[in-house]
Scaffold this active site. Structure first.
Site, PDB file in Angstrom:
ATOM      1  N   PRO A   1      39.019 -12.543  94.172  1.00 21.23           N
ATOM      2  CA  PRO A   1      39.473 -11.821  92.861  1.00 21.23           C
ATOM      3  C   PRO A   1      38.990 -12.569  91.542  1.00 21.23           C
ATOM      4  O   PRO A   1      39.356 -12.070  90.483  1.00 21.23           O
ATOM      5  CB  PRO A   1      41.002 -11.734  92.918  1.00 21.23           C
ATOM      6  CG  PRO A   1      41.383 -12.668  93.880  1.00 21.23           C
ATOM      7  CD  PRO A   1      40.310 -12.910  94.882  1.00 21.23           C
TER       8      PRO A   1
ATOM      9  N   TYR B   1      42.269 -18.205  82.507  1.00 17.17           N
ATOM     10  CA  TYR B   1      42.076 -18.817  83.571  1.00 17.17           C
ATOM     11  C   TYR B   1      42.068 -20.464  83.653  1.00 17.17           C
ATOM     12  O   TYR B   1      41.323 -20.963  82.901  1.00 17.17           O
ATOM     13  CB  TYR B   1      40.507 -18.621  84.063  1.00 17.17           C
ATOM     14  CG  TYR B   1      40.253 -17.100  84.549  1.00 17.17           C
ATOM     15  CD1 TYR B   1      40.379 -16.512  85.843  1.00 17.17           C
ATOM     16  CD2 TYR B   1      39.993 -15.997  83.531  1.00 17.17           C
ATOM     17  CE1 TYR B   1      39.955 -15.320  86.019  1.00 17.17           C
ATOM     18  CE2 TYR B   1      39.648 -14.901  83.906  1.00 17.17           C
ATOM     19  CZ  TYR B   1      39.834 -14.306  85.113  1.00 17.17           C
ATOM     20  OH  TYR B   1      39.504 -13.063  85.257  1.00 17.17           O
TER      21      TYR B   1
ATOM     22  N   LYS C   1      35.847  -8.445  89.883  1.00 19.07           N
ATOM     23  CA  LYS C   1      34.877  -7.489  90.454  1.00 19.07           C
ATOM     24  C   LYS C   1      35.116  -6.369  91.370  1.00 19.07           C
ATOM     25  O   LYS C   1      34.266  -5.628  91.637  1.00 19.07           O
ATOM     26  CB  LYS C   1      33.805  -8.480  90.683  1.00 19.07           C
ATOM     27  CG  LYS C   1      32.888  -9.002  89.578  1.00 19.07           C
ATOM     28  CD  LYS C   1      32.390  -8.161  88.541  1.00 19.07           C
ATOM     29  CE  LYS C   1      32.181  -8.703  87.277  1.00 19.07           C
ATOM     30  NZ  LYS C   1      32.408  -8.004  86.064  1.00 19.07           N
TER      31      LYS C   1
ATOM     32  N   HIS D   1      39.886  -6.241  75.406  1.00 16.11           N
ATOM     33  CA  HIS D   1      39.947  -7.742  75.525  1.00 16.11           C
ATOM     34  C   HIS D   1      38.591  -7.900  75.196  1.00 16.11           C
ATOM     35  O   HIS D   1      37.736  -7.817  75.762  1.00 16.11           O
ATOM     36  CB  HIS D   1      40.358  -8.285  76.853  1.00 16.11           C
ATOM     37  CG  HIS D   1      41.926  -8.336  76.963  1.00 16.11           C
ATOM     38  ND1 HIS D   1      42.555  -9.115  77.892  1.00 16.11           N
ATOM     39  CD2 HIS D   1      42.836  -7.519  76.587  1.00 16.11           C
ATOM     40  CE1 HIS D   1      43.796  -8.988  77.757  1.00 16.11           C
ATOM     41  NE2 HIS D   1      44.035  -8.135  76.932  1.00 16.11           N
TER      42      HIS D   1
ATOM     43  N   TYR E   1      30.891 -11.070  83.516  1.00 16.26           N
ATOM     44  CA  TYR E   1      32.161 -10.602  83.370  1.00 16.26           C
ATOM     45  C   TYR E   1      32.422  -9.191  82.934  1.00 16.26           C
ATOM     46  O   TYR E   1      33.111  -8.347  83.455  1.00 16.26           O
ATOM     47  CB  TYR E   1      33.130 -11.496  82.532  1.00 16.26           C
ATOM     48  CG  TYR E   1      34.468 -11.606  82.831  1.00 16.26           C
ATOM     49  CD1 TYR E   1      35.310 -12.330  83.886  1.00 16.26           C
ATOM     50  CD2 TYR E   1      35.278 -10.535  82.365  1.00 16.26           C
ATOM     51  CE1 TYR E   1      36.573 -12.287  83.796  1.00 16.26           C
ATOM     52  CE2 TYR E   1      36.695 -10.386  82.446  1.00 16.26           C
ATOM     53  CZ  TYR E   1      37.179 -11.444  83.356  1.00 16.26           C
ATOM     54  OH  TYR E   1      38.652 -10.983  83.678  1.00 16.26           O
TER      55      TYR E   1
HETATM   56  C1  PHB Z   1      44.823  -9.006  87.429  1.00 11.16           C
HETATM   57  O1  PHB Z   1      45.217  -8.628  86.256  1.00 11.16           O
HETATM   58  O2  PHB Z   1      45.578  -8.751  88.556  1.00 11.16           O
HETATM   59  C2  PHB Z   1      43.547  -9.984  87.466  1.00 11.16           C
HETATM   60  C3  PHB Z   1      43.041 -10.235  86.546  1.00 11.16           C
HETATM   61  C4  PHB Z   1      41.626 -10.849  86.648  1.00 11.16           C
HETATM   62  C5  PHB Z   1      41.162 -11.319  87.672  1.00 11.16           C
HETATM   63  C6  PHB Z   1      42.108 -10.984  88.920  1.00 11.16           C
HETATM   64  C7  PHB Z   1      43.217 -10.245  88.756  1.00 11.16           C
HETATM   65  O3  PHB Z   1      40.188 -12.088  87.562  1.00 11.16           O
END
Ligand code: PHB
Ligand code: APR
Length: 389
Positions: free
Chosen positions: A292, A200, A296, A72, A384
Site C-alpha cells: 500500500p 509518510y 496504487k 491534495h 504518485y
Molecule cells: C489510506 O489513507 O488508507 C492510505 C493512504 C496512502 C497510502 C496507503 C493508504 O499510501
C-alpha cells in the site's frame, strides 16, 4: 440466461466496469460472493489518481465525490528529525484526490441500482467454462439453486482470492511475487487529521503513515511484525507508538480517540501474466497486488478497467478486436510500473529485519537526495499522481 459480459466480483473493479458498459448499452451481470453490506464494510485506502476520477466522471458517478473529496496538492515525507514536502501540483501540474474506497464503492452500488443493474449477491460455486472458445459460460449457485449464464466475455474482477485467475491453466500462467516480512497495523478514528497533507514517515522504530478520510476522520498506520494481532494492540499502545515514529511537532498536536476499526494488512507485490485467456480478462486484485505504500491498489484496478472498457466498446460497436487482443500487454505495461513504484516506496520507508548499518545509510542517502533534488522529486510525483493510461 444470456448476457454480453459476465462480471465476477462486485468490488470497485467489477462495479465500475458494469456501470461504464451499461452506459454504452452493453449488457452485464455482476456475480458477487458476499452481500452489499459486507463489501461496504471493508476499509481500504482512499487516494485517487486524476485518471480514476475522470473514469468515475465518464461513468456518471462522480457527483458526491466531487462535492466531498479533499484535493491534495502534495505530500510530506519525514525521516529522523527531517521533514520535506513533495509538491505534486508544482512538479506535475496534477494533484491527487482523497476519497475513501468505501464511499466510492457505495456511490457505484447506488448508481448501479438506480440503473436497474443485474447484480446477484451470495453466489457460490462460480465456475467459468470454455473461456478459450467462442461460447463461454459461467455457472453458479444461489440459495441452493444452480444457474447458467451464457455470454460473449467474462471479466474476472474477483480479487486476489477469486476463481478467475485459477481458471487460467497453470501451463499458460506465470505468477511473480514478493512477500514483505512485515505488515501495516491500521487504525481509523473520528479525530481531525494531524496534518493537511499525508505524512509518510521513515523512523528507526519502523514506518508510519498519517492519512485521512475527511476533515473529521483520520487513518493512521504503523509497520508491525506479521506475528502481531490487532487484539494485542490497545488504542493507547497504538497512539503511543505512532507518536514515537512521526515528526515531533505532529506528535504534539496529534488528536487521539477511540479506534473505529483496527486491522493488520500484510504487504505483498504480486503479478499474474497474462491478463487475458481467450474470452476471460483479469482486472484489479484478481491479477495483481501492490504493497500500500504508493496508494496504487485501487488506481491500478482503475487502469485495467479503462483498457478493458475501451476494448469491449471497440469490439461491440465496431467489431474491432484490436483492444481485446492487446488488453493484457497494455494493462501489464502500466501495472509493472506501478509495481516498481510501490516496491521502491516500500524499500525507501520501512525497516527490514535483514537491514544492516550500510543498508540504513543507503536509505538515508536516498531520502536526502530526494529532499534536495527536484528531478528526483518529479519522478516520485509523476508516479504518485499516476502515469498516463
Ligand atoms: C489510506 O489513507 O488508507 C492510505 C493512504 C496512502 C497510502 C496507503 C493508504 O499510501
Ligand atoms: N465469486 C464471486 N465473487 C467473488 C468471488 C467468487 N468466487 N471471489 C471473490 N469475489 C468478490 C469479493 O467478495 C469482492 O467483493 O470479488 C470482489 C473483489 O473485490 P476487491 O477484492 O475489492 O478487488 P477489486 O474490485 O479488484 O478492487 C481493487 O484495490 O485498493 C485495492 O485491494 C484494494 O479492493 C481493492 C482493490
Amino acid at each position: 440466461m444470456r448476457t454480453q459480459v459476465v462480471i465476477i466480483g462486485g468490488g470497485p473493479s467489477g462495479l465500475l466496469l458494469s456501470q461504464l458498459l451499461h452506459r454504452k448499452g452493453i449488457d452485464t451481470v455482476v456475480l458477487e460472493r458476499k452481500t452489499r453490506d459486507y463489501v461496504l464494510g471493508r476499509i481500504r485506502a482512499g487516494i485517487l489518481e486524476v485518471g480514476f476520477v475522470n473514469l468515475m466522471r465518464e461513468a456518471g458517478v462522480a457527483e458526491r465525490m466531487e462535492r466531498e473529496c479533499l484535493i491534495h496538492d502534495g505530500t510530506l515525507i519525514s525521516y529522523g528529525d527531517e521533514q520535506f514536502g513533495i509538491d505534486f501540483k508544482d512538479l506535475t501540474g496534477t494533484p491527487v484526490v482523497v476519497y475513501g474506497q468505501t464511499e466510492l464503492t457505495r456511490d457505484l452500488y447506488d448508481a448501479r441500482e438506480a440503473m436497474g443493474a443485474k447484480i446477484v449477491f451470495n453466489t457460490e460455486n462460480v465456475e467459468i467454462h470454455d473461456a478459450d472458445s467462442d461460447a463461454p459460460y459461467v455457472t453458479y449457485r444461489v440459495n441452493g439453486a444452480d444457474h447458467r449464464l451464457d455470454c460473449d466475455y467474462v471479466a474476472g474482477c474477483d480479487g486476489f482470492h477469486g476463481v478467475s485467475r485459477q481458471t487460467i491453466p497453470a501451463n499458460v500462467r506465470r505468477d511473480y511475487e514478493k512477500v514483505y516480512p512485515f505488515g501495516w497495523l491500521g487504525v481509523l478514528s473520528d479525530t481531525p487529521p494531524v496534518s493537511d497533507e499525508l505524512i509518510y514517515c521513515n523512523s528507526d522504530r519502523g514506518f508510519a503513515l498519517c492519512s485521512m478520510r475527511s476533515a473529521t476522520r483520520s487513518r493512521y498506520y504503523i509497520q508491525c511484525p506479521l506475528s502481531d494481532s490487532p487484539d494485542n494492540w490497545s488504542d493507547a499502545a497504538f497512539w503511543d507508538e505512532l507518536k514515537r515514529r512521526i515528526p515531533g511537532a505532529a506528535a504534539e498536536r496529534l488528536v487521539t480517540g477511540p479506534s473505529i476499526e483496527k486491522s493488520i494488512a500484510p504487504l505483498r507485490s504480486f503479478v499474474s501474466e497474462p491478463m487475458r485467456w481467450g474470452r476471460l480478462f483479469l482486472c484489479g486484485d484478481a491479477a495483481h497486488i501492490v504493497p500500500p505504500t504508493g496508494a496504487k491498489g485501487l488506481n491500478t484496478a482503475a487502469s485495467d478497467i479503462h483498457y478493458l472498457y475501451h476494448a469491449l466498446v471497440q469490439m461491440f460497436e465496431e467489431g474491432d478486436s484490436e483492444g481485446i487482443e492487446r488488453y493484457s500487454e497494455k494493462a501489464l505495461s502500466r501495472i509493472w510500473k506501478a509495481e516498481r513504484f510501490s516496491w521502491w516506496m516500500t524499500g525507501l520507508l520501512h525497516r527490514f529485519p535483514e537491514q544492516n548499518g550500510f543498508d540504513q545509510k543507503m536509505q538515508r542517502a536516498e531520502l536526502e537526495f530526494l529532499r534536495e533534488n527536484r528531478h528526483a522529486q518529479t519522478v516520485l510525483a509523476q508516479n504518485y499522481v499516476g502515469l498516463p493510461y
